[in-house]
Motif scaffolding. Structure first.
Motif, mmCIF file in Angstrom:
data_model
loop_
_atom_site.group_PDB
_atom_site.id
_atom_site.type_symbol
_atom_site.label_atom_id
_atom_site.label_comp_id
_atom_site.label_asym_id
_atom_site.label_seq_id
_atom_site.Cartn_x
_atom_site.Cartn_y
_atom_site.Cartn_z
ATOM 1 N N UNK A 268 0.813 -1.215 0.000
ATOM 2 C CA UNK A 268 0.000 0.000 0.000
ATOM 3 C C UNK A 268 0.847 1.265 0.000
ATOM 4 N N UNK A 269 1.863 1.324 0.838
ATOM 5 C CA UNK A 269 2.627 2.572 0.956
ATOM 6 C C UNK A 269 3.413 2.868 -0.312
ATOM 7 N N UNK A 270 3.876 1.832 -0.988
ATOM 8 C CA UNK A 270 4.536 2.046 -2.266
ATOM 9 C C UNK A 270 3.577 2.608 -3.299
ATOM 10 N N UNK A 272 0.916 4.399 -2.668
ATOM 11 C CA UNK A 272 0.635 5.789 -2.285
ATOM 12 C C UNK A 272 1.787 6.703 -2.690
ATOM 13 N N UNK A 273 3.012 6.232 -2.510
ATOM 14 C CA UNK A 273 4.177 7.039 -2.878
ATOM 15 C C UNK A 273 4.221 7.293 -4.376
ATOM 16 N N UNK A 274 3.652 6.376 -5.153
ATOM 17 C CA UNK A 274 3.623 6.539 -6.612
ATOM 18 C C UNK A 274 2.397 7.303 -7.091
ATOM 19 N N UNK A 275 1.556 7.735 -6.152
ATOM 20 C CA UNK A 275 0.422 8.560 -6.517
ATOM 21 C C UNK A 275 -0.880 7.833 -6.759
ATOM 22 N N UNK A 276 -0.942 6.532 -6.477
ATOM 23 C CA UNK A 276 -2.181 5.797 -6.688
ATOM 24 C C UNK A 276 -3.226 6.106 -5.627
ATOM 25 N N UNK A 277 -2.753 6.583 -4.462
ATOM 26 C CA UNK A 277 -3.644 7.041 -3.396
ATOM 27 C C UNK A 277 -3.184 8.415 -2.936
ATOM 28 N N UNK A 278 -4.156 9.255 -2.558
ATOM 29 C CA UNK A 278 -3.829 10.603 -2.092
ATOM 30 C C UNK A 278 -3.483 10.621 -0.612
ATOM 31 N N UNK A 279 -3.938 9.635 0.115
ATOM 32 C CA UNK A 279 -3.648 9.532 1.531
ATOM 33 C C UNK A 279 -3.812 8.091 1.983
ATOM 34 N N UNK A 280 -3.258 7.789 3.144
ATOM 35 C CA UNK A 280 -3.308 6.434 3.693
ATOM 36 C C UNK A 280 -3.788 6.501 5.135
#
Length: 353
Positions: A268-270, A272-280
């Protein structure tokens, strides 16, 4: 450099400035707060973005500037209206009636704890009155504030009490990541019992609030971390995902929030870091802090979500072991000021449109 007293021009002059006026609370005066503040305010980048008003001990600020050999003039002011914002000057508003006398650098004390609480209360009051556009807090020492009779686990809980916030929580921002925490300082062995569906729903709700109201996302995508490896593997490694996390995510989606099903944290965090999620949404302290500090060590910012005022803070503690050595890194405080200035400027624009 020395210090001097300033007074005069009032709120009208300050509010005519285009840059946000930020109150920077000193934190525990025995910690590295004074040092990182002095170093941060010596940087032109900070001065370009905001009008900084230090809320803390004028005498300790003066001693710190002198010890560091910075070409800064510490200006003691009676109120926010008398603050000076010229290059080479630090305006300090000291709420104490008498200079601190029993604070020993690097040592927790009731006087240091009481002072740090007084600085916070002053900053919150000024922000509530609209005298300043937000507060940026240097670190406090939990032992010291408890010695002073202030029995809160930390800044977040104290600020929620002072502002009467209905609900609030901690988001840490660093590099490409914006992470909301369901729990924070909690023993791992106690974590499963402390995780509840309402707490997870609150974390998702606060993440959505931060991303929309503070960062301007219209439809933020929120990744929700699972607790167990492989998101529990359909109950093989634990049932918290199906029993708690998934129902919370579904409840959030029913309210229009784009929250994912529980996702394995190792991927998940990877994403998010690539922009697939705006927040976690992270379920516990190290689950979110390890990836944050891998990508943004020393520059992460603590953002309190849910308060009626803007508040950012450093991601480190008082570091009593290095006080007075001149080696404290101001990076996190600089980023906290930059973020607060950006949030305040965005809020000002929204209020004028």
């Amino acid at each position: 450099m020395g210090s001097r007293k300033a007074s005069g021009a009032g709120r009208k002059r300050i509010r005519s400035e285009s840059k946000p006026l930020l109150g920077i609370t000193m934190g525990d005066p025995a910690g590295i707060g004074p040092e990182v503040i002095a170093k941060a305010l010596a940087q032109p980048r900070v001065r370009r973005l905001c009008l900084p008003l230090v809320i803390g001990s004028q005498s300790i600020m003066r001693q710190t500037v002198k010890r560091l050999g910075l070409r800064l003039d510490v200006v003691a002011v009676d109120g926010h209206g008398g603050a000076a914002f010229r290059a080479g000057q630090i305006s300090v508003l000291d709420p104490a009636e008498q200079p601190l006398s029993r604070v020993k650098p690097g040592v927790a004390s009731s006087e240091g704890g009481a002072a740090s609480v007084a600085f916070i209360k002053k900053g919150v009051r000024l922000a509530q009155l609209g005298c300043i556009d937000g507060i940026v807090t240097a670190p406090i020492n939990k032992e010291a504030i408890n010695m002073a009779g202030c029995h809160f686990p930390g800044h977040t809980e104290l600020l929620a009490d002072l502002t009467k916030a209905k609900e609030s929580g901690m988001m840490i921002v660093g590099g490409p990541l914006k992470i909301m925490f369901v729990t924070t300082h909690l023993a791992i062995k106690d974590l499963p019992a402390q995780l509840t569906r309402p707490k997870i729903e609150k974390g998702i709700r606060l993440a959505h609030m931060a991303l929309t109201r503070l960062f301007g996302f219209k439809r933020p995508r929120i990744g929700v971390a699972a607790l167990n490896p492989h998101a529990g593997e359909h109950g093989l490694f634990g049932d918290e995902e199906g029993r708690l996390v998934l129902p919370a995510a579904r409840a959030a989606r029913a309210k229009g929030i784009l929250a994912s099903d529980p996702l394995p944290a190792d991927t998940l965090f990877g994403k998010a870091a690539r922009g697939e999620y705006d927040g976690v949404v992270a379920l516990y302290h190290d689950q979110g802090l390890i990836p944050l500090k891998l990508v943004a060590f020393g520059t992460c910012v603590n953002l309190t979500v849910g308060l009626p005022i803007i508040r950012t803070s450093v991601d480190h503690g008082t570091a009593f072991d290095i006080v007075g050595k001149g080696v404290a890194d101001p990076g996190s405080l600089v980023e906290a000021i930059v973020l607060a200035a950006g949030l305040a400027a965005r809020r000002q624009r929204a209020q004028t449109t």
